[in-house]
Design an enzyme around this catalytic site. Structure first.
Site, PDB file in Angstrom:
ATOM      1  N   GLU A 291     -43.297 -20.022-102.611  1.00  0.00           N
ATOM      2  CA  GLU A 291     -42.179 -20.886-102.206  1.00  0.00           C
ATOM      3  C   GLU A 291     -40.926 -20.065-101.902  1.00  0.00           C
ATOM      4  O   GLU A 291     -40.090 -20.479-101.111  1.00  0.00           O
ATOM      5  CB  GLU A 291     -41.840 -21.907-103.315  1.00  0.00           C
ATOM      6  CG  GLU A 291     -42.588 -23.217-103.197  1.00  0.00           C
ATOM      7  CD  GLU A 291     -42.059 -24.315-104.128  1.00  0.00           C
ATOM      8  OE1 GLU A 291     -41.188 -24.046-104.976  1.00  0.00           O
ATOM      9  OE2 GLU A 291     -42.547 -25.447-104.020  1.00  0.00           O
ATOM     10  N   LYS A 426     -44.753 -34.552 -97.509  1.00  0.00           N
ATOM     11  CA  LYS A 426     -44.220 -35.705 -98.238  1.00  0.00           C
ATOM     12  C   LYS A 426     -43.844 -36.820 -97.260  1.00  0.00           C
ATOM     13  O   LYS A 426     -44.160 -37.983 -97.486  1.00  0.00           O
ATOM     14  CB  LYS A 426     -42.989 -35.302 -99.057  1.00  0.00           C
ATOM     15  CG  LYS A 426     -43.298 -34.344-100.196  1.00  0.00           C
ATOM     16  CD  LYS A 426     -42.058 -34.012-101.017  1.00  0.00           C
ATOM     17  CE  LYS A 426     -42.361 -32.932-102.038  1.00  0.00           C
ATOM     18  NZ  LYS A 426     -41.196 -32.460-102.762  1.00  0.00           N
TER      19      LYS A 426
HETATM   20  O1  LIG Z   1     -39.432 -31.023-110.736  1.00  0.00           O
HETATM   21  P1  LIG Z   1     -39.688 -31.787-109.498  1.00  0.00           P
HETATM   22  O2  LIG Z   1     -38.416 -32.212-108.821  1.00  0.00           O
HETATM   23  O3  LIG Z   1     -40.606 -32.959-109.747  1.00  0.00           O
HETATM   24  O4  LIG Z   1     -40.398 -30.834-108.450  1.00  0.00           O
HETATM   25  C1  LIG Z   1     -41.669 -30.293-108.710  1.00  0.00           C
HETATM   26  C2  LIG Z   1     -42.003 -29.245-107.684  1.00  0.00           C
HETATM   27  O5  LIG Z   1     -41.989 -29.836-106.397  1.00  0.00           O
HETATM   28  C3  LIG Z   1     -41.320 -28.993-105.471  1.00  0.00           C
HETATM   29  O6  LIG Z   1     -40.033 -29.503-105.272  1.00  0.00           O
HETATM   30  C4  LIG Z   1     -42.047 -28.937-104.168  1.00  0.00           C
HETATM   31  O7  LIG Z   1     -42.198 -30.215-103.639  1.00  0.00           O
HETATM   32  C5  LIG Z   1     -41.248 -27.658-106.185  1.00  0.00           C
HETATM   33  O8  LIG Z   1     -40.256 -26.825-105.679  1.00  0.00           O
HETATM   34  C6  LIG Z   1     -41.030 -28.096-107.586  1.00  0.00           C
HETATM   35  O9  LIG Z   1     -41.269 -27.100-108.547  1.00  0.00           O
END
Ligand SMILES: O=P(O)(O)OC[C@H]1O[C@](O)(CO)[C@@H](O)[C@@H]1O
Length: 449
Positions: A291, A426
């Site tokens: 990432e 998403k």
């Molecule tokens: O803690 P959250 O906001 O649920 O995100 C979980 C994971 O999803 C992401 O945002 C990717 O969609 C990652 O960067 C992150 O670690």
């Protein structure tokens, strides 16, 4: 053998000459300066740099109290989260605790079974987990920085209902721990509304850098691991990364070496381990580097193998396939347990030549032989030595990887602290699910399916 986590590129000397390292040194020191002076892209997400020495002590002691309560009133802890809100805790627990943590006798483990959920959308997995919990007492740690991520939100809805049916709303609220933003997001609103004990993911710490916040610390503490030693190890890693000269700075050298190799066409880094307990450290590392660096059509693709298992599957490719790889080996120098091989009266399996030797001697011989074989196959091998498995060394290792990642991202010329690419799937998923606001995209996508 050092008593610290160390980085070693001696086995890659045939691929990288001294002057290349010297040239990359200047760029690396500049990238480090951009990171620590907080002047680079993504500089509002650098809270992780000082976390090991500057964390919320009041919250840290609340984490320990909550862990003790969960240990005393629950046979099972569910950790709901995905990505950075999941992988750090799992990596630490699998690295530090028993190989069969959930199934070993309670008298050995002494702490609740811990299951991770909300990291897929599999109804089968959720249903099977409900069966595993059965009618036993359980608690939930719901972790989401944004508080809106679909996978954990779906799992939470299911297990919150199960818990409320079992205990009633009031007692259930006392068994749910929310780790999220301090003020925003649906999880924060829910926690305030329902009265869940809450822990904070600081604004300036991105998910993949959050293992040393409550995100990782609460589940790790519930497992019985020593979170004070973990933080001390990270603080030691921080001191070395921040203060040591380039020559003595393992994090900087790792960042430099991987960028030299990338510029030679080595676009895939394979993180290799020889201990099953390290598997999830690799998973955590893949998110950290994937990432952080995989953007603007650039980056090193982070892959991993569990050895020696994968020598019997992926070994062929590493030895002999497209030469776009370099390998980074995590070497656990001292095995936690020792097994000495016995002698058989009749040597039917032909292993008597190993009688009196330890299984770990065999493992290390496999590792050393493989490093040389892969090097001979033109795969540069970098090595990270971890003297032994304990909380302190894990803290050093995690910080080493985080710091090197920040520096490496700046060397690559990207913003290492955002992740714009994760939104595309998403949007499509929400459109296909019929989420309000996505009507136009839905029509478009349905035509393409
Ligand atoms: O803690 P959250 O906001 O649920 O995100 C979980 C994971 O999803 C992401 O945002 C990717 O969609 C990652 O960067 C992150 O670690």
């Amino acid at each position: 053998m050092s008593n610290k986590v160390t980085f070693d590129y001696s086995k890659a000397s045939q691929f990288i000459s001294g002057h290349e390292v010297e040239l990359m040194k200047k760029l690396t020191l500049d990238a480090k300066e951009v990171l620590v002076s907080k002047t680079g892209a993504g500089n509002d997400f650098l809270g992780w740099i000082d976390l090991p020495v500057d964390y919320d002590k009041e919250e840290f002691s609340r984490i320990k109290k909550a862990a003790a309560k969960i240990q005393s009133d629950s046979e099972v802890l569910l950790v709901i989260g995905i990505g950075g809100s999941y992988l750090g805790a799992r990596a630490a627990i699998e690295f530090l605790r028993h190989s069969f943590y959930n199934s070993v006798d309670k008298s050995v483990r002494k702490t609740p079974e811990i299951y991770f959920v909300g990291n897929s959308l599999s109804s089968t997995y959720i249903k099977h987990l409900i069966e595993v919990i059965g009618d036993r007492d359980f608690s939930i740690n719901m972790i989401s920085k944004s508080g809106t991520t679909t996978e954990p939100a779906i799992a939470f809805r299911v297990f919150k209902e199960m818990m409320e049916n079992k205990y009633g709303k009031k007692e259930a609220a006392g068994r749910i721990y929310a780790t999220t933003d301090k003020a925003r997001g649906s999880l924060k609103n829910l926690a305030t509304e329902e009265g869940y004990e809450s822990f904070v993911v600081p604004d300036d710490v991105g998910g993949r850098f959050s293992v040393l916040t409550a995100v990782g610390l609460l589940p790790i503490a519930v497992s019985g691991a020593d979170i004070d030693r973990l933080m001390e190890g990270a603080a030691s890693g921080r001191k070395r990364a921040m203060e040591a000269s380039f020559e003595d700075n393992d994090a900087l050298k790792y960042a430099a070496l991987r960028n030299i190799l990338l510029r030679k066409g080595k676009t895939i880094e394979v993180l290799a381990n020889y201990e099953p307990g390290v598997h999830y450290v690799s998973e955590w590392w893949k998110q950290l580097y994937g990432e952080s660096e995989g953007k603007d059509q650039k980056g090193i693709f982070p892959a991993s193998v569990d050895l020696t298992a994968d020598l019997h599957s992926m070994g062929q490719f590493i030895q002999d396939g497209a030469r776009t790889l370099f390998e980074t080996v995590i070497d656990i120098e001292t095995s936690r347990e020792e097994i000495i091989l016995g002698t058989e009266a009749v040597d039917l399996d032909g292993l008597n030549y190993l009688a009196g030797k330890t299984v770990d001697f065999v493992n290390k011989s496999a590792m050393n032989g493989t490093i040389l074989a892969h090097t001979d196959g033109n795969v540069p091998n970098l090595i990270i030595h971890v003297p032994e498995v304990n909380e302190f060394n894990l803290g050093e290792l995690l910080y080493f990887f985080e710091f090197a990642c920040g520096v490496s991202g700046y060397l690559l010329g990207v913003n290492p602290f955002d992740q714009p690419g994760v939104e595309s799937y998403k949007k499509n998923m929400f459109a296909l699910l019929g989420k309000p606001g996505y009507e136009a995209q839905r029509e478009e996508l349905l035509k393409r399916l």
